[in-house]
Design a protein around this motif. Structure first.
Motif, PDB file in Angstrom:
ATOM      1  N   GLU A   1      -5.281   6.190  -7.128  1.00 46.38           N
ATOM      2  CA  GLU A   1      -6.625   5.726  -6.637  1.00 46.38           C
ATOM      3  C   GLU A   1      -7.948   5.465  -7.940  1.00 46.38           C
ATOM      4  O   GLU A   1      -7.525   6.182  -8.683  1.00 46.38           O
ATOM      5  N   PRO A   2      -8.077   4.818  -8.194  1.00 46.03           N
ATOM      6  CA  PRO A   2      -8.510   3.005  -7.473  1.00 46.03           C
ATOM      7  C   PRO A   2      -8.110   2.394  -7.503  1.00 46.03           C
ATOM      8  O   PRO A   2      -8.010   1.148  -7.189  1.00 46.03           O
ATOM      9  N   TYR A   3      -6.737   2.399  -8.409  1.00 45.25           N
ATOM     10  CA  TYR A   3      -5.895   1.153  -8.885  1.00 45.25           C
ATOM     11  C   TYR A   3      -4.837   0.069  -7.310  1.00 45.25           C
ATOM     12  O   TYR A   3      -5.501  -0.705  -7.084  1.00 45.25           O
ATOM     13  N   ARG A   4      -4.579   1.637  -6.501  1.00 43.98           N
ATOM     14  CA  ARG A   4      -4.440   1.031  -5.720  1.00 43.98           C
ATOM     15  C   ARG A   4      -5.542  -0.230  -4.125  1.00 43.98           C
ATOM     16  O   ARG A   4      -5.044  -0.781  -3.778  1.00 43.98           O
ATOM     17  N   GLU A   5      -6.054   1.366  -4.177  1.00 36.86           N
ATOM     18  CA  GLU A   5      -7.497   0.473  -2.774  1.00 36.86           C
ATOM     19  C   GLU A   5      -8.129  -0.776  -3.694  1.00 36.86           C
ATOM     20  O   GLU A   5      -7.752  -2.429  -2.817  1.00 36.86           O
ATOM     21  N   VAL A   6      -7.890  -0.954  -5.175  1.00 30.80           N
ATOM     22  CA  VAL A   6      -8.614  -2.119  -5.409  1.00 30.80           C
ATOM     23  C   VAL A   6      -7.686  -3.377  -5.553  1.00 30.80           C
ATOM     24  O   VAL A   6      -8.009  -4.561  -4.740  1.00 30.80           O
TER      25      VAL A   6
ATOM     26  N   LEU B   1     -13.881  -9.941  -5.320  1.00 33.72           N
ATOM     27  CA  LEU B   1     -14.341  -9.097  -6.651  1.00 33.72           C
ATOM     28  C   LEU B   1     -15.562  -8.452  -6.334  1.00 33.72           C
ATOM     29  O   LEU B   1     -16.213  -7.545  -6.583  1.00 33.72           O
ATOM     30  N   SER B   2     -16.774  -8.681  -6.003  1.00 39.05           N
ATOM     31  CA  SER B   2     -18.543  -8.828  -5.708  1.00 39.05           C
ATOM     32  C   SER B   2     -18.466  -8.079  -4.558  1.00 39.05           C
ATOM     33  O   SER B   2     -19.216  -7.019  -5.006  1.00 39.05           O
ATOM     34  N   LYS B   3     -17.700  -7.871  -3.927  1.00 40.35           N
ATOM     35  CA  LYS B   3     -17.659  -7.447  -2.339  1.00 40.35           C
ATOM     36  C   LYS B   3     -17.389  -5.607  -2.528  1.00 40.35           C
ATOM     37  O   LYS B   3     -17.659  -5.071  -2.342  1.00 40.35           O
ATOM     38  N   ILE B   4     -15.961  -6.210  -3.821  1.00 40.65           N
ATOM     39  CA  ILE B   4     -15.048  -4.834  -3.886  1.00 40.65           C
ATOM     40  C   ILE B   4     -15.982  -3.518  -4.616  1.00 40.65           C
ATOM     41  O   ILE B   4     -15.799  -3.025  -4.711  1.00 40.65           O
ATOM     42  N   SER B   5     -16.284  -4.340  -5.633  1.00 39.82           N
ATOM     43  CA  SER B   5     -17.332  -3.434  -6.629  1.00 39.82           C
ATOM     44  C   SER B   5     -18.669  -2.990  -5.802  1.00 39.82           C
ATOM     45  O   SER B   5     -18.892  -1.717  -6.329  1.00 39.82           O
TER      46      SER B   5
ATOM     47  N   LYS C   1     -19.800  -0.100  -7.828  1.00 42.81           N
ATOM     48  CA  LYS C   1     -19.756  -0.025  -8.777  1.00 42.81           C
ATOM     49  C   LYS C   1     -20.541  -1.728  -9.511  1.00 42.81           C
ATOM     50  O   LYS C   1     -20.072  -2.495  -8.811  1.00 42.81           O
ATOM     51  N   SER C   2     -19.289  -2.363 -11.109  1.00 39.55           N
ATOM     52  CA  SER C   2     -20.299  -3.296 -11.141  1.00 39.55           C
ATOM     53  C   SER C   2     -18.280  -4.378 -10.887  1.00 39.55           C
ATOM     54  O   SER C   2     -18.076  -3.349 -11.178  1.00 39.55           O
ATOM     55  N   GLU C   3     -19.076  -5.697 -10.971  1.00 37.50           N
ATOM     56  CA  GLU C   3     -18.247  -6.397 -10.355  1.00 37.50           C
ATOM     57  C   GLU C   3     -16.865  -6.398 -11.828  1.00 37.50           C
ATOM     58  O   GLU C   3     -15.967  -6.665 -11.807  1.00 37.50           O
ATOM     59  N   SER C   4     -17.641  -6.338 -13.298  1.00 36.39           N
ATOM     60  CA  SER C   4     -16.581  -6.577 -14.387  1.00 36.39           C
ATOM     61  C   SER C   4     -15.530  -5.157 -13.758  1.00 36.39           C
ATOM     62  O   SER C   4     -14.376  -5.089 -14.356  1.00 36.39           O
ATOM     63  N   TRP C   5     -16.353  -3.490 -13.673  1.00 34.62           N
ATOM     64  CA  TRP C   5     -15.548  -2.598 -13.652  1.00 34.62           C
ATOM     65  C   TRP C   5     -13.823  -2.907 -12.099  1.00 34.62           C
ATOM     66  O   TRP C   5     -13.157  -2.670 -12.663  1.00 34.62           O
ATOM     67  N   ALA C   6     -14.725  -3.847 -11.511  1.00 29.54           N
ATOM     68  CA  ALA C   6     -13.700  -3.781 -10.005  1.00 29.54           C
ATOM     69  C   ALA C   6     -12.756  -5.104 -10.858  1.00 29.54           C
ATOM     70  O   ALA C   6     -11.210  -4.995 -10.551  1.00 29.54           O
ATOM     71  N   ARG C   7     -12.822  -6.352 -12.089  1.00 26.47           N
ATOM     72  CA  ARG C   7     -11.946  -7.346 -12.331  1.00 26.47           C
ATOM     73  C   ARG C   7     -11.091  -6.326 -12.991  1.00 26.47           C
ATOM     74  O   ARG C   7     -10.235  -6.770 -13.385  1.00 26.47           O
ATOM     75  N   VAL C   8     -12.192  -5.608 -13.833  1.00 26.95           N
ATOM     76  CA  VAL C   8     -10.731  -4.379 -15.118  1.00 26.95           C
ATOM     77  C   VAL C   8      -9.725  -3.996 -14.194  1.00 26.95           C
ATOM     78  O   VAL C   8      -8.552  -3.378 -14.667  1.00 26.95           O
ATOM     79  N   THR C   9      -9.982  -3.034 -12.935  1.00 25.50           N
ATOM     80  CA  THR C   9      -9.482  -2.210 -12.489  1.00 25.50           C
ATOM     81  C   THR C   9      -8.068  -3.067 -11.659  1.00 25.50           C
ATOM     82  O   THR C   9      -7.319  -2.927 -11.499  1.00 25.50           O
ATOM     83  N   LEU C  10      -8.502  -3.788 -11.309  1.00 21.54           N
ATOM     84  CA  LEU C  10      -8.030  -5.149 -10.124  1.00 21.54           C
ATOM     85  C   LEU C  10      -6.513  -5.658 -11.614  1.00 21.54           C
ATOM     86  O   LEU C  10      -4.969  -5.401 -11.460  1.00 21.54           O
ATOM     87  N   TYR C  11      -6.808  -5.696 -13.034  1.00 21.37           N
ATOM     88  CA  TYR C  11      -5.458  -6.405 -13.954  1.00 21.37           C
ATOM     89  C   TYR C  11      -5.372  -5.214 -14.070  1.00 21.37           C
ATOM     90  O   TYR C  11      -3.807  -5.055 -14.458  1.00 21.37           O
ATOM     91  N   ARG C  12      -5.553  -4.532 -14.665  1.00 21.63           N
ATOM     92  CA  ARG C  12      -4.732  -2.570 -14.867  1.00 21.63           C
ATOM     93  C   ARG C  12      -4.032  -2.393 -13.898  1.00 21.63           C
ATOM     94  O   ARG C  12      -2.775  -2.200 -13.831  1.00 21.63           O
ATOM     95  N   ALA C  13      -4.359  -2.515 -12.992  1.00 16.29           N
ATOM     96  CA  ALA C  13      -3.184  -2.171 -11.194  1.00 16.29           C
ATOM     97  C   ALA C  13      -2.158  -3.298 -11.759  1.00 16.29           C
ATOM     98  O   ALA C  13      -1.128  -2.758 -11.199  1.00 16.29           O
ATOM     99  N   LYS C  14      -2.450  -4.504 -11.731  1.00 15.05           N
ATOM    100  CA  LYS C  14      -1.415  -6.145 -11.162  1.00 15.05           C
ATOM    101  C   LYS C  14      -0.794  -5.266 -13.023  1.00 15.05           C
ATOM    102  O   LYS C  14       0.720  -5.244 -13.139  1.00 15.05           O
ATOM    103  N   GLN C  15      -1.339  -4.829 -13.948  1.00 18.15           N
ATOM    104  CA  GLN C  15      -0.589  -4.303 -15.353  1.00 18.15           C
ATOM    105  C   GLN C  15       0.483  -3.566 -14.722  1.00 18.15           C
ATOM    106  O   GLN C  15       1.576  -3.334 -14.926  1.00 18.15           O
TER     107      GLN C  15
END
Length: 159
Positions: A112-117, A128-132, A137-151
């Motif tokens: 977590e939080p990668y799985r949940e995002v 991403l705005s709703k997830i953030s 957190k900020s929308e950029s946090w959600a975007r980066v977290t999602l990117y890292r989860a994909k990676q």
């Protein structure tokens, strides 16, 4: 502990739309939505964190949809034209299934939080705005977290 009536009133439409976006069949989506809430009712004690109820419900719905498709594929060995599937089609299906299994294993292994995002973005189709906002957190946090989860999922699949 979440109340099933509250979950039903809050998320019935969302879960139905979620299923409809995956199966494109309104009757099937409604049937599986009902089954989702029945399963949720039967297993409400497994929901430990009320704030993750929508993820939990989406997981139940996704599993029911996968079970439905697996049941159909076992029952109909013929393709849409009524012909026996070719060897290449069977190999493709096996490869796809194996890749899907590896992706699900990788997703389950995410911390977590990668799985949940990831689940909120891909399975619940939340922006991403709703997830953030859910995480405070900020929308950029959600975007980066999602990117890292994909990676992380890609790395795990490629191993």
């Amino acid at each position: 502990m979440a109340d099933i009536e509250f979950l039903y009133s809050q998320y019935f439409g969302f879960i139905c739309k979620f299923l409809l976006s995956h199966c494109r069949d309104i009757d099937l989506a409604e049937e599986l939505t009902q089954e989702t809430f029945f399963r949720a009712f039967m297993n409400i004690r497994q929901l430990r964190d009320d704030s993750k109820a929508v993820c939990w419900l989406c997981s139940i719905a996704r599993n029911l949809l996968n079970s439905h498709y697996n049941r159909i594929s076992r029952l109909s060995p013929l393709d849409e034209a009524g012909e026996i599937a070719s060897k290449q089609d069977v190999e493709y299906e096996v490869e796809t299934k194996m890749l899907s299994d590896r992706a699900m294993t990788a997703l389950k292994a995410l911390e977590e939080p990668y799985r949940e995002v990831f689940m909120l973005s891909f399975f619940a189709s939340l922006p991403l705005s709703k997830i953030s906002r859910l995480f405070g957190k900020s929308e950029s946090w959600a975007r980066v977290t999602l990117y890292r989860a994909k990676q992380k999922i890609i790395e795990e699949i490629q191993q």
